[in-house]
Design a protein around this motif. Structure first.
Motif, PDB file in Angstrom:
ATOM      1  N   SER A   1      27.678  -7.025  50.187  1.00 55.32           N
ATOM      2  CA  SER A   1      27.042  -7.802  51.252  1.00 55.32           C
ATOM      3  C   SER A   1      27.793  -7.534  52.559  1.00 55.32           C
ATOM      4  O   SER A   1      28.558  -6.571  52.652  1.00 55.32           O
ATOM      5  CB  SER A   1      27.000  -9.283  50.889  1.00 55.32           C
ATOM      6  OG  SER A   1      26.163  -9.958  51.802  1.00 55.32           O
TER       7      SER A   1
ATOM      8  N   VAL B   1      25.456 -11.585  57.292  1.00 57.99           N
ATOM      9  CA  VAL B   1      24.698 -12.733  56.748  1.00 57.99           C
ATOM     10  C   VAL B   1      25.074 -14.039  57.458  1.00 57.99           C
ATOM     11  O   VAL B   1      24.351 -15.028  57.345  1.00 57.99           O
ATOM     12  CB  VAL B   1      24.870 -12.915  55.216  1.00 57.99           C
ATOM     13  CG1 VAL B   1      24.361 -11.707  54.461  1.00 57.99           C
ATOM     14  CG2 VAL B   1      26.307 -13.241  54.837  1.00 57.99           C
TER      15      VAL B   1
ATOM     16  N   GLU C   1      33.550 -18.877  53.927  1.00 57.66           N
ATOM     17  CA  GLU C   1      32.358 -18.732  53.102  1.00 57.66           C
ATOM     18  C   GLU C   1      31.613 -20.061  52.955  1.00 57.66           C
ATOM     19  O   GLU C   1      30.370 -20.093  52.967  1.00 57.66           O
ATOM     20  CB  GLU C   1      32.712 -18.237  51.691  1.00 57.66           C
ATOM     21  CG  GLU C   1      33.355 -16.858  51.631  1.00 57.66           C
ATOM     22  CD  GLU C   1      34.872 -16.879  51.830  1.00 57.66           C
ATOM     23  OE1 GLU C   1      35.412 -17.896  52.289  1.00 57.66           O
ATOM     24  OE2 GLU C   1      35.511 -15.846  51.530  1.00 57.66           O
TER      25      GLU C   1
ATOM     26  N   THR D   1      25.577 -19.484  55.147  1.00 57.41           N
ATOM     27  CA  THR D   1      25.126 -18.330  55.915  1.00 57.41           C
ATOM     28  C   THR D   1      24.353 -18.810  57.144  1.00 57.41           C
ATOM     29  O   THR D   1      24.020 -19.988  57.260  1.00 57.41           O
ATOM     30  CB  THR D   1      24.237 -17.431  55.042  1.00 57.41           C
ATOM     31  OG1 THR D   1      23.230 -18.237  54.449  1.00 57.41           O
ATOM     32  CG2 THR D   1      25.043 -16.755  53.954  1.00 57.41           C
TER      33      THR D   1
ATOM     34  N   LYS E   1      20.154  -8.179  53.625  1.00 57.68           N
ATOM     35  CA  LYS E   1      21.372  -8.595  52.907  1.00 57.68           C
ATOM     36  C   LYS E   1      21.280 -10.069  52.531  1.00 57.68           C
ATOM     37  O   LYS E   1      21.638 -10.465  51.424  1.00 57.68           O
ATOM     38  CB  LYS E   1      22.612  -8.338  53.776  1.00 57.68           C
ATOM     39  CG  LYS E   1      22.953  -6.875  53.940  1.00 57.68           C
ATOM     40  CD  LYS E   1      23.433  -6.253  52.635  1.00 57.68           C
ATOM     41  CE  LYS E   1      23.622  -4.758  52.740  1.00 57.68           C
ATOM     42  NZ  LYS E   1      23.834  -4.104  51.441  1.00 57.68           N
TER      43      LYS E   1
ATOM     44  N   THR F   1      18.742 -10.580  49.759  1.00 56.98           N
ATOM     45  CA  THR F   1      19.287 -10.136  48.472  1.00 56.98           C
ATOM     46  C   THR F   1      20.273 -11.165  47.939  1.00 56.98           C
ATOM     47  O   THR F   1      20.264 -11.484  46.746  1.00 56.98           O
ATOM     48  CB  THR F   1      19.962  -8.754  48.629  1.00 56.98           C
ATOM     49  OG1 THR F   1      19.001  -7.853  49.173  1.00 56.98           O
ATOM     50  CG2 THR F   1      20.445  -8.232  47.306  1.00 56.98           C
ATOM     51  N   GLU F   2      21.103 -11.722  48.809  1.00 59.33           N
ATOM     52  CA  GLU F   2      22.028 -12.762  48.346  1.00 59.33           C
ATOM     53  C   GLU F   2      21.237 -13.930  47.740  1.00 59.33           C
ATOM     54  O   GLU F   2      21.617 -14.483  46.704  1.00 59.33           O
ATOM     55  CB  GLU F   2      22.880 -13.279  49.515  1.00 59.33           C
ATOM     56  CG  GLU F   2      23.998 -12.347  49.939  1.00 59.33           C
ATOM     57  CD  GLU F   2      25.122 -13.089  50.656  1.00 59.33           C
ATOM     58  OE1 GLU F   2      25.028 -14.328  50.822  1.00 59.33           O
ATOM     59  OE2 GLU F   2      26.113 -12.434  51.045  1.00 59.33           O
ATOM     60  N   GLU F   3      20.127 -14.303  48.398  1.00 59.79           N
ATOM     61  CA  GLU F   3      19.352 -15.459  47.913  1.00 59.79           C
ATOM     62  C   GLU F   3      18.675 -15.142  46.581  1.00 59.79           C
ATOM     63  O   GLU F   3      18.627 -15.973  45.669  1.00 59.79           O
ATOM     64  CB  GLU F   3      18.350 -15.890  48.988  1.00 59.79           C
ATOM     65  CG  GLU F   3      19.082 -16.570  50.152  1.00 59.79           C
ATOM     66  CD  GLU F   3      18.224 -16.860  51.370  1.00 59.79           C
ATOM     67  OE1 GLU F   3      17.117 -16.280  51.464  1.00 59.79           O
ATOM     68  OE2 GLU F   3      18.671 -17.660  52.214  1.00 59.79           O
TER      69      GLU F   3
ATOM     70  N   LEU G   1      29.376 -11.597  45.567  1.00 60.81           N
ATOM     71  CA  LEU G   1      28.830 -11.167  46.861  1.00 60.81           C
ATOM     72  C   LEU G   1      30.045 -10.869  47.730  1.00 60.81           C
ATOM     73  O   LEU G   1      30.768 -11.786  48.137  1.00 60.81           O
ATOM     74  CB  LEU G   1      28.014 -12.290  47.508  1.00 60.81           C
ATOM     75  CG  LEU G   1      26.917 -12.940  46.659  1.00 60.81           C
ATOM     76  CD1 LEU G   1      26.314 -14.145  47.411  1.00 60.81           C
ATOM     77  CD2 LEU G   1      25.817 -11.929  46.332  1.00 60.81           C
TER      78      LEU G   1
ATOM     79  N   ARG H   1      31.393  -9.915  51.103  1.00 60.39           N
ATOM     80  CA  ARG H   1      30.942  -9.847  52.507  1.00 60.39           C
ATOM     81  C   ARG H   1      31.988  -9.077  53.315  1.00 60.39           C
ATOM     82  O   ARG H   1      33.017  -9.624  53.714  1.00 60.39           O
ATOM     83  CB  ARG H   1      30.734 -11.259  53.050  1.00 60.39           C
ATOM     84  CG  ARG H   1      29.608 -11.981  52.316  1.00 60.39           C
ATOM     85  CD  ARG H   1      29.434 -13.404  52.798  1.00 60.39           C
ATOM     86  NE  ARG H   1      28.344 -14.057  52.079  1.00 60.39           N
ATOM     87  CZ  ARG H   1      28.235 -15.383  51.914  1.00 60.39           C
ATOM     88  NH1 ARG H   1      29.160 -16.185  52.442  1.00 60.39           N
ATOM     89  NH2 ARG H   1      27.218 -15.884  51.255  1.00 60.39           N
TER      90      ARG H   1
ATOM     91  N   ILE I   1      27.496 -17.335  40.737  1.00 55.88           N
ATOM     92  CA  ILE I   1      27.560 -16.470  41.912  1.00 55.88           C
ATOM     93  C   ILE I   1      28.719 -16.894  42.813  1.00 55.88           C
ATOM     94  O   ILE I   1      28.976 -18.091  42.996  1.00 55.88           O
ATOM     95  CB  ILE I   1      26.208 -16.478  42.663  1.00 55.88           C
ATOM     96  CG1 ILE I   1      26.153 -15.360  43.698  1.00 55.88           C
ATOM     97  CG2 ILE I   1      25.891 -17.834  43.278  1.00 55.88           C
ATOM     98  CD1 ILE I   1      24.740 -14.924  44.030  1.00 55.88           C
TER      99      ILE I   1
ATOM    100  N   ALA J   1      30.773 -15.893  46.550  1.00 57.06           N
ATOM    101  CA  ALA J   1      30.843 -15.102  47.788  1.00 57.06           C
ATOM    102  C   ALA J   1      32.295 -15.029  48.236  1.00 57.06           C
ATOM    103  O   ALA J   1      33.006 -16.040  48.238  1.00 57.06           O
ATOM    104  CB  ALA J   1      29.998 -15.762  48.863  1.00 57.06           C
TER     105      ALA J   1
END
Ligand code: NAD
Ligand code: WQD
Length: 354
Positions: A125, A129, A140, A144, A155, A158-160, A176, A178, A258, A260
């Motif tokens: 990522s 974002v 984080e 976003t 991007k 895709t994260e969602e 993810l 970043r 998930i 980030a």
């Protein structure tokens, strides 16, 4: 053959450095790349550096039959997903290409992973974002924002998509990562950034000037509310990024869901500070002129990388001097990138500082 990590986009800039890190860590890898923004030579260099054969399939992640074939033939237990298109400027002109490659491509990949029960994914990522950040340094947990370009929206989408996937099935473990502004090259000078066509990012533009191919650097904007009026970014060494991928993959062995993580140094440098640092380190003068602000640029952006430190034990090790030295070594040893020579490019004439 042992468990294999599939690396999509492994012939590209960040993917090749990460493939090297995985091989050096003793892991089995398989690279899938359609070479739309890279070439086979980067993998040949990896083979030379590691004295290992790199398994490579030339192909596209949008080819579902090919993905089925790969997942049925190899014992894959994790995917590092670098492949995609990455030019902000091009994404404005060709949004369909960007959504098809970055979003639909990832969708295909996840379908294939689910079919073959491979649930570990490390996704490339981007700090994009966060959009225009509400707070700096960026953490984080603040969530976003609104990305400014179609590229950035691919991007975020895709994260969602990946977050929904994790909600639907607890077997998924997804990182993810970043990235802030990746620069630098492997210290060997054997692999590095090799953009097709005219570069847009600061360091590739700056080295074009240093190599004498472009007479001067254009600095976009001189009236930002920053230390010297030019934009501030968090530049991070690509080898540190590669190490972050290794650590994220290790972390996914023991955590589902998930996650980030910001991969940045936590330090911001302005465009003028980068030019001066480059001049000091290389002894080469970089003529530049100011131009109006570039559409979509934000004034300042740097990370708070504490979460990656806490969860992954990852901290960027390489400072700006090292980033510039390694960029320059790669450039000098490979004046035409991975191509032995090119008659498309002007001869190299270095501008020594007077
Ligand atoms: P890169 O262009 O060097 O690498 C991407 C690789 O993916 C290339 O080798 C390309 O040939 C391949 N590829 C593209 N579409 C493909 C497809 N459909 N099927 C198979 N292969 C395909 O870019 P990079 O700088 O190494 O970036 C890697 C990832 O990191 C990208 O997803 C990018 O969006 C993301 N990212 C990059 C930066 C940056 O500044 N470089 C910053 C943040 C995030
Ligand atoms: C940095 C600064 C420019 C070129 C982009 C993407 C981001 C991420 C990383 C993928 C800005 C200035 C640049 C030049 C200049 N990529 N500049 N003259 O825009 O921070 O980030 O790459 O995910 O999503 O947006 O990086 O290197 O393009 O620009 O003055 O010739 O350098 O205006 O302030 P950016 P960059």
């Amino acid at each position: 053959m042992g468990k294999t990590t599939l690396i999509t986009g492994g012939a590209g800039y960040i993917g090749s450095h990460t493939t090297l890190a995985l091989i050096n860590a003793g892991q089995q890898v398989l690279v899938l790349d359609n070479l739309c923004n890279s070439c086979r030579e980067s993998l040949t260099r990896l083979e030379r550096l590691t004295l290992t054969r790199v398994d490579f399939i030339e192909g596209d992640i949008r080819n579902t039959k090919l993905l089925d074939d790969i997942f049925s033939r190899y014992d894959i237990d994790a995917v590092m997903h670098f492949s995609g298109l990455k030019s902000v400027e091009e994404s404005v002109r060709k949004p369909l290409d960007y959504y098809a490659n970055n979003v639909v491509g990832t969708l295909n990949l996840c379908h294939a992973m689910a079919r073959y029960e491979v649930f570990k994914l490390v996704f490339s990522s981007s700090a994009t974002v966060y959009g225009a950040p509400r707070q700096i340094p960026i953490i984080e947990d603040l969530g976003t924002g609104k990305p400014i370009s179609p590229y950035g929206r691919t991007k975020l989408m895709t994260e969602e998509l990946l977050a929904d996937l994790c909600l639907s099935d607890p077997r998924w473990s997804i990182a993810l990562l970043r990235y802030f502004n990746p620069i630098g090259a492997h210290e060997s000078g054997q692999i590095g950034e090799n953009p097709n066509g005219r570069p847009n990012n600061l360091l590739p533009c700056l080295t074009q000037v240093a190599m004498g191919r472009v007479p001067e650097l254009t600095v976009f904007g001189s009236d930002y509310p920053t230390v010297d009026g030019t934009c501030v970014r968090d530049y991070v060494h690509v080898v540190d990024l590669a190490d972050g991928h290794l650590k994220a993959l290790q972390a996914l062995q023991s955590r589902n869901g998930i996650h980030a993580w910001n991969l940045g140094t936590g330090n911001g440098y302005s465009v003028l500070q980068i030019i001066r640092a480059f001049e000091d380190i290389t002894g080469i003068s970089i003529p530049f002129k100011f131009a109006p602000r570039r559409a979509g640029d934000i004034a300042e952006c740097w990370s708070n990388p504490t979460k990656a430190g806490r969860d992954l034990g990852w901290y960027a090790q390489r400072d700006l001097v090292r980033m510039i030295q390694d960029t320059w070594r790669w450039q000098l040893r490979n004046p035409h990138g991975y191509h032995a020579q090119s008659d498309l490019l002007a001869p190299v004439a270095l501008k020594q500082r007077v």
